[in-house]
Motif scaffolding. Structure first.
Motif, PDB file in Angstrom:
ATOM      1  N   ASP A  66     -34.252 -36.526 -11.025  1.00 31.56           N
ATOM      2  CA  ASP A  66     -34.354 -35.608 -12.021  1.00 31.56           C
ATOM      3  C   ASP A  66     -34.209 -34.204 -11.849  1.00 31.56           C
ATOM      4  OD1 ASP A  66     -34.669 -37.852 -13.677  1.00 31.56           O
ATOM      5  OD2 ASP A  66     -37.015 -37.468 -13.730  1.00 31.56           O
ATOM      6  N   LEU A  67     -34.676 -33.805 -10.668  1.00 31.13           N
ATOM      7  CA  LEU A  67     -34.409 -32.237 -10.303  1.00 31.13           C
ATOM      8  C   LEU A  67     -33.312 -31.932  -9.904  1.00 31.13           C
ATOM      9  CD1 LEU A  67     -37.994 -31.099  -8.730  1.00 31.13           C
ATOM     10  CD2 LEU A  67     -36.974 -30.304 -10.800  1.00 31.13           C
ATOM     11  N   GLU A  68     -32.526 -32.985  -9.170  1.00 30.51           N
ATOM     12  CA  GLU A  68     -31.121 -32.796  -8.566  1.00 30.51           C
ATOM     13  C   GLU A  68     -30.356 -32.702  -9.679  1.00 30.51           C
ATOM     14  OE1 GLU A  68     -29.486 -32.276  -5.805  1.00 30.51           O
ATOM     15  OE2 GLU A  68     -31.143 -31.986  -4.688  1.00 30.51           O
ATOM     16  N   ALA A  69     -30.675 -33.734 -10.867  1.00 29.23           N
ATOM     17  CA  ALA A  69     -29.872 -33.540 -12.018  1.00 29.23           C
ATOM     18  C   ALA A  69     -30.043 -32.416 -12.752  1.00 29.23           C
ATOM     19  CB  ALA A  69     -29.934 -34.826 -13.064  1.00 29.23           C
ATOM     20  N   LEU A  70     -31.075 -31.632 -12.781  1.00 29.10           N
ATOM     21  CA  LEU A  70     -31.266 -30.208 -13.459  1.00 29.10           C
ATOM     22  C   LEU A  70     -30.563 -29.231 -12.693  1.00 29.10           C
ATOM     23  CD1 LEU A  70     -32.818 -28.832 -15.747  1.00 29.10           C
ATOM     24  CD2 LEU A  70     -34.946 -28.831 -14.186  1.00 29.10           C
ATOM     25  N   ARG A  71     -30.268 -29.233 -11.261  1.00 33.41           N
ATOM     26  CA  ARG A  71     -29.966 -28.392 -10.552  1.00 33.41           C
ATOM     27  C   ARG A  71     -28.535 -28.669 -10.810  1.00 33.41           C
ATOM     28  NH1 ARG A  71     -31.511 -27.592  -4.342  1.00 33.41           N
ATOM     29  NH2 ARG A  71     -32.976 -26.343  -5.249  1.00 33.41           N
ATOM     30  N   ALA A  72     -27.957 -29.738 -10.502  1.00 29.76           N
ATOM     31  CA  ALA A  72     -26.504 -29.708 -10.937  1.00 29.76           C
ATOM     32  C   ALA A  72     -26.142 -29.225 -12.415  1.00 29.76           C
ATOM     33  CB  ALA A  72     -25.981 -31.401 -10.923  1.00 29.76           C
ATOM     34  N   HIS A  73     -26.833 -29.494 -13.255  1.00 33.49           N
ATOM     35  CA  HIS A  73     -26.601 -28.809 -14.599  1.00 33.49           C
ATOM     36  C   HIS A  73     -26.723 -27.339 -14.739  1.00 33.49           C
ATOM     37  CE1 HIS A  73     -25.978 -29.149 -18.986  1.00 33.49           C
ATOM     38  NE2 HIS A  73     -26.990 -28.326 -19.028  1.00 33.49           N
ATOM     39  N   ALA A  74     -27.843 -26.894 -13.898  1.00 34.14           N
ATOM     40  CA  ALA A  74     -28.032 -25.161 -13.609  1.00 34.14           C
ATOM     41  C   ALA A  74     -26.686 -24.834 -13.113  1.00 34.14           C
ATOM     42  CB  ALA A  74     -29.291 -24.957 -13.087  1.00 34.14           C
ATOM     43  N   MET A  75     -26.174 -25.370 -11.916  1.00 36.02           N
ATOM     44  CA  MET A  75     -25.202 -25.134 -11.254  1.00 36.02           C
ATOM     45  C   MET A  75     -23.800 -24.926 -12.135  1.00 36.02           C
ATOM     46  SD  MET A  75     -25.850 -23.912  -8.383  1.00 36.02           S
ATOM     47  CE  MET A  75     -27.318 -24.200  -7.147  1.00 36.02           C
ATOM     48  N   GLN A  76     -23.706 -25.800 -12.974  1.00 41.20           N
ATOM     49  CA  GLN A  76     -22.422 -26.121 -13.859  1.00 41.20           C
ATOM     50  C   GLN A  76     -22.552 -24.825 -14.893  1.00 41.20           C
ATOM     51  OE1 GLN A  76     -22.147 -29.402 -16.289  1.00 41.20           O
ATOM     52  NE2 GLN A  76     -20.606 -29.063 -17.254  1.00 41.20           N
ATOM     53  N   TYR A  77     -23.778 -24.558 -15.490  1.00 43.29           N
ATOM     54  CA  TYR A  77     -24.109 -23.433 -16.379  1.00 43.29           C
ATOM     55  C   TYR A  77     -24.118 -22.051 -15.655  1.00 43.29           C
ATOM     56  CZ  TYR A  77     -26.381 -20.806 -19.906  1.00 43.29           C
ATOM     57  OH  TYR A  77     -26.913 -19.611 -20.816  1.00 43.29           O
ATOM     58  N   GLU A  78     -24.312 -22.100 -14.369  1.00 49.15           N
ATOM     59  CA  GLU A  78     -23.895 -20.790 -13.564  1.00 49.15           C
ATOM     60  C   GLU A  78     -22.481 -20.482 -13.625  1.00 49.15           C
ATOM     61  OE1 GLU A  78     -25.080 -18.815  -9.334  1.00 49.15           O
ATOM     62  OE2 GLU A  78     -24.859 -20.866  -9.625  1.00 49.15           O
ATOM     63  N   SER A  79     -21.759 -21.338 -12.999  1.00 50.18           N
ATOM     64  CA  SER A  79     -20.344 -21.224 -12.996  1.00 50.18           C
ATOM     65  C   SER A  79     -19.907 -20.756 -14.309  1.00 50.18           C
ATOM     66  CB  SER A  79     -19.412 -22.309 -12.447  1.00 50.18           C
ATOM     67  OG  SER A  79     -20.115 -23.478 -12.531  1.00 50.18           O
ATOM     68  N   GLU A  80     -20.174 -21.454 -15.528  1.00 48.80           N
ATOM     69  CA  GLU A  80     -19.754 -20.957 -16.726  1.00 48.80           C
ATOM     70  C   GLU A  80     -20.144 -19.528 -17.008  1.00 48.80           C
ATOM     71  OE1 GLU A  80     -20.740 -21.901 -21.478  1.00 48.80           O
ATOM     72  OE2 GLU A  80     -20.848 -23.414 -19.796  1.00 48.80           O
TER      73      GLU A  80
END
Length: 88
Positions: A66-80
């Protein structure tokens, strides 16, 4: 000028979020060490029910996923945000 202040605030908040994720992963690492040291015990009828080491390992894996999924989503948001120069 106002946009620059908002962008700085957004960068600061995102940095705090990433630090919180890193801290959570560090704490889970310590928890993993404790789970690995546990040994299963026989349960006495009517006593407190504790999770077995296998149950705790399953919970640990789910929390990490779950934390990895949250981190991946955060990284996607960061690149945006970076692609938009953090404009609001």
């Amino acid at each position: 000028m106002q946009v620059a202040a908002v962008n700085a605030h957004a960068r600061k908040r995102y940095g705090e979020f990433v630090q919180a994720l890193d801290f959570a992963f560090e704490q889970l690492g310590e928890l993993k060490k404790m789970i690995d040291k546990m040994r299963p015990r026989t349960r006495v009828q009517g006593a407190w029910r504790n999770a077995t080491p296998d149950e705790l390992k399953g919970m640990y894996k789910k929390a990490c996923a779950d934390l990895e999924a949250l981190r991946a989503h955060a990284m996607q948001y960061e690149s945006e945000l970076i692609s938009r120069d953090w404009r609001v």
